[in-house]
Write an enzyme that holds these catalytic residues in place. Structure first.
Site, PDB file in Angstrom:
ATOM      1  N   ASP A  93       1.939  -6.044  -8.491  1.00 48.99           N
ATOM      2  CA  ASP A  93       3.191  -5.453  -8.044  1.00 48.99           C
ATOM      3  C   ASP A  93       3.888  -4.855  -9.263  1.00 48.99           C
ATOM      4  O   ASP A  93       3.778  -5.374 -10.376  1.00 48.99           O
ATOM      5  CB  ASP A  93       4.047  -6.540  -7.393  1.00 48.99           C
ATOM      6  CG  ASP A  93       5.278  -5.984  -6.717  1.00 48.99           C
ATOM      7  OD1 ASP A  93       5.467  -4.764  -6.738  1.00 48.99           O
ATOM      8  OD2 ASP A  93       6.042  -6.789  -6.149  1.00 48.99           O
ATOM      9  N   SER A  94       4.622  -3.783  -9.050  1.00 49.01           N
ATOM     10  CA  SER A  94       5.180  -3.020 -10.175  1.00 49.01           C
ATOM     11  C   SER A  94       6.316  -3.721 -10.890  1.00 49.01           C
ATOM     12  O   SER A  94       6.699  -3.320 -11.985  1.00 49.01           O
ATOM     13  CB  SER A  94       5.688  -1.669  -9.668  1.00 49.01           C
ATOM     14  OG  SER A  94       6.822  -1.861  -8.830  1.00 49.01           O
ATOM     15  N   GLY A  95       6.904  -4.738 -10.267  1.00 47.35           N
ATOM     16  CA  GLY A  95       8.045  -5.424 -10.868  1.00 47.35           C
ATOM     17  C   GLY A  95       9.385  -4.957 -10.352  1.00 47.35           C
ATOM     18  O   GLY A  95      10.412  -5.570 -10.646  1.00 47.35           O
ATOM     19  N   GLY A  96       9.391  -3.888  -9.559  1.00 47.47           N
ATOM     20  CA  GLY A  96      10.655  -3.334  -9.098  1.00 47.47           C
ATOM     21  C   GLY A  96      11.467  -4.296  -8.248  1.00 47.47           C
ATOM     22  O   GLY A  96      12.684  -4.424  -8.432  1.00 47.47           O
ATOM     23  N   PHE A  97      10.807  -4.994  -7.326  1.00 41.55           N
ATOM     24  CA  PHE A  97      11.546  -5.905  -6.449  1.00 41.55           C
ATOM     25  C   PHE A  97      12.178  -7.032  -7.247  1.00 41.55           C
ATOM     26  O   PHE A  97      13.324  -7.412  -7.015  1.00 41.55           O
ATOM     27  CB  PHE A  97      10.611  -6.464  -5.372  1.00 41.55           C
ATOM     28  CG  PHE A  97      11.280  -7.460  -4.468  1.00 41.55           C
ATOM     29  CD1 PHE A  97      12.096  -7.038  -3.429  1.00 41.55           C
ATOM     30  CD2 PHE A  97      11.123  -8.827  -4.660  1.00 41.55           C
ATOM     31  CE1 PHE A  97      12.728  -7.949  -2.598  1.00 41.55           C
ATOM     32  CE2 PHE A  97      11.747  -9.750  -3.839  1.00 41.55           C
ATOM     33  CZ  PHE A  97      12.553  -9.306  -2.802  1.00 41.55           C
ATOM     34  N   ASP A 147       9.294   1.267  -7.666  1.00 43.59           N
ATOM     35  CA  ASP A 147      10.188   1.775  -6.629  1.00 43.59           C
ATOM     36  C   ASP A 147      11.499   1.017  -6.694  1.00 43.59           C
ATOM     37  O   ASP A 147      11.631   0.027  -7.429  1.00 43.59           O
ATOM     38  CB  ASP A 147       9.556   1.625  -5.242  1.00 43.59           C
ATOM     39  CG  ASP A 147       9.349   0.162  -4.851  1.00 43.59           C
ATOM     40  OD1 ASP A 147       9.102  -0.655  -5.763  1.00 43.59           O
ATOM     41  OD2 ASP A 147       9.438  -0.158  -3.655  1.00 43.59           O
ATOM     42  N   GLN A 190       9.499   3.780   1.462  1.00 45.89           N
ATOM     43  CA  GLN A 190      10.822   3.189   1.595  1.00 45.89           C
ATOM     44  C   GLN A 190      11.587   3.937   2.693  1.00 45.89           C
ATOM     45  O   GLN A 190      11.038   4.810   3.348  1.00 45.89           O
ATOM     46  CB  GLN A 190      11.564   3.214   0.258  1.00 45.89           C
ATOM     47  CG  GLN A 190      10.995   2.279  -0.801  1.00 45.89           C
ATOM     48  CD  GLN A 190      11.226   0.809  -0.481  1.00 45.89           C
ATOM     49  OE1 GLN A 190      11.929   0.455   0.472  1.00 45.89           O
ATOM     50  NE2 GLN A 190      10.627  -0.076  -1.269  1.00 45.89           N
ATOM     51  N   GLY A 217      10.253  -2.773   1.310  1.00 44.80           N
ATOM     52  CA  GLY A 217      11.624  -2.833   1.783  1.00 44.80           C
ATOM     53  C   GLY A 217      11.792  -3.439   3.156  1.00 44.80           C
ATOM     54  O   GLY A 217      12.815  -3.237   3.811  1.00 44.80           O
ATOM     55  N   ASP A 267       0.738  -9.838   1.483  1.00 45.09           N
ATOM     56  CA  ASP A 267       0.941 -10.879   0.470  1.00 45.09           C
ATOM     57  C   ASP A 267       2.247 -11.574   0.783  1.00 45.09           C
ATOM     58  O   ASP A 267       3.150 -10.973   1.375  1.00 45.09           O
ATOM     59  CB  ASP A 267       0.996 -10.284  -0.946  1.00 45.09           C
ATOM     60  CG  ASP A 267       2.392  -9.740  -1.266  1.00 45.09           C
ATOM     61  OD1 ASP A 267       3.183 -10.454  -1.911  1.00 45.09           O
ATOM     62  OD2 ASP A 267       2.712  -8.601  -0.834  1.00 45.09           O
TER      63      ASP A 267
END
Length: 378
Positions: A93-97, A147, A190, A217, A267
């Site tokens: 995961d990109s880390g954005g959340f 994102d 999104q 989202g 996931d």
């Protein structure tokens, strides 16, 4: 072995899809549930156990790994697969959340986001390019664009602003990713609970011709019905020949309902987090081992399971471990939960192949309901 990343659709029953993702590190059978190994470990589990349960892929997270032990250090030690003793596929995961949900004093701008670590308060900068760089250092097989994920409900103007920013970041992420044979960059749809924004996001991401697409989202505060309606409205705008990943979802019921609408990958921290807090997922539904009714119950969680944690330990013993706050309790219940999730996914795949998915869902839900009725009657 192959040096390519590809997705093959093998069967379809209604909108439910049975497929395979092929990567140099192994084949991912879809629909797939990816256990969450946020910081390089699926909590309370050995890597070999996770694999033996039927997991083809696990998930790692940029935010946590960049803060500790550091992406450059992981790269120096051979990459995340070697570091964590998991030679099979990994999605990062990109880390954005996590930046949006865990960090304090974050500042978002067009270029990226500046935030303070939840560990020690140190300041960090994450951009689409830096997120891709970190994922390259980790050497993950499926990488996600950066994102902006906002919680629902939210004002439409705020949802649209975040969606448009995420699309611009998708373009930058794809450019930074470039051509990496055998690996994939997924875009993230999104648009909150606004159907027209979701469709616009999906169509513009599809035009980028990425190797896969995620729906982000959701499961961030909205009712399940809204999530499912959003999927039904969004998925037709994504390419049928690419994998579709619903991020951060979810419960067994969320999964079977989302598969019916065309999702291929999932996931969620739920099975591992719930296990550490005394909650078991079984074919009889959810069982709270903290409840005193289990104190003298010599029956196992599921006598038909192939998993020793589910089959061999009494509910009374599991209740004791949970109430005594013994580490073994969380370990056994996590093992049980992941075993059930992977058994559920295997059943889903077989039912789609047989063209009997609706019957499978009805039978599965009936089992949960019978278990719940029996517990209420006890």
């Amino acid at each position: 072995m192959t040096n390519r990343f590809s997705f093959t659709l093998l069967a379809q029953d209604g909108h439910a899809r049975r497929g395979e993702i092929t990567t140099p590190r192994g084949t991912i059978r879809t629909p797939a549930f990816m256990p969450v190994g946020t910081a390089g470990t699926v909590k309370a589990m050995y890597p070999g156990q996770v694999r033996d349960l039927g997991s083809d892929i696990i998930l790692g997270n940029v935010y946590h790994l960049m803060l500790r032990p550091g992406a450059e250090r992981v790269a120096k030690l051979g990459g995340l697969h070697e570091f964590a003793l998991w030679p099979w596929p990994i999605l990062t995961d990109s880390g954005g959340f996590q930046v949006m949900s865990l960090s304090s004093l974050r500042k978002l701008d067009e270029d990226g986001v500046t935030f303070r670590s939840h560990i020690d308060g140190s300041t960090h900068r994450l951009t689409p390019e830096r997120s891709v760089e970190i994922q390259h250092l980790l050497d993950s097989d499926i990488q996600m664009q950066l994102d902006e994920c906002i919680r629902l409900p939210a004002d439409r103007r705020e949802i649209e602003r975040a969606m448009e920013l995420s699309l611009r970041w998708a373009e930058r992420s794809a450019k930074a990713f470039g051509d990496q044979p055998g690996k994939a960059m997924f875009g993230i749809v999104q648009g909150g609970d606004q159907p027209d924004l979701r469709i616009r996001s999906a169509e513009r991401l599809a035009a980028m011709d990425l190797k896969g697409y995620a729906v982000g989202g959701l499961a961030v505060g909205e009712p399940q019905a809204v999530m499912l309606e959003t999927l039904a409205e969004t998925l037709p705008s994504l390419p049928a020949g690419k994998p579709r990943y619903l991020m951060g979802v979810g419960t067994p019921d969320d999964i079977v309902q989302s598969v019916a609408r065309g999702i291929d990958m999932f996931d969620c921290v739920m099975p591992t987090r719930a296990g550490r807090h005394g909650l078991a997922f079984t074919r009889h539904g959810r069982i709270n081992l903290r409840n005193a009714r289990h104190a003298e119950d010599s029956s196992p969680l599921d006598e038909t399971s192939d998993c020793p944690a589910s089959r061999d330990y009494s509910r009374a013993y599991l209740h004791h471990l949970v109430r005594a706050d013994e580490a073994l309790g969380g370990m056994l219940l996590t093992w049980n939960n992941l075993a059930y999730y992977q058994s559920l996914m295997a059943g889903i795949r077989s039912a789609i192949e047989a063209g009997s998915y609706a019957d499978f869902v009805a039978e599965t839900k009936a089992g949960w309901e019978r278990g719940e009725a029996a517990r209420k009657a006890a």
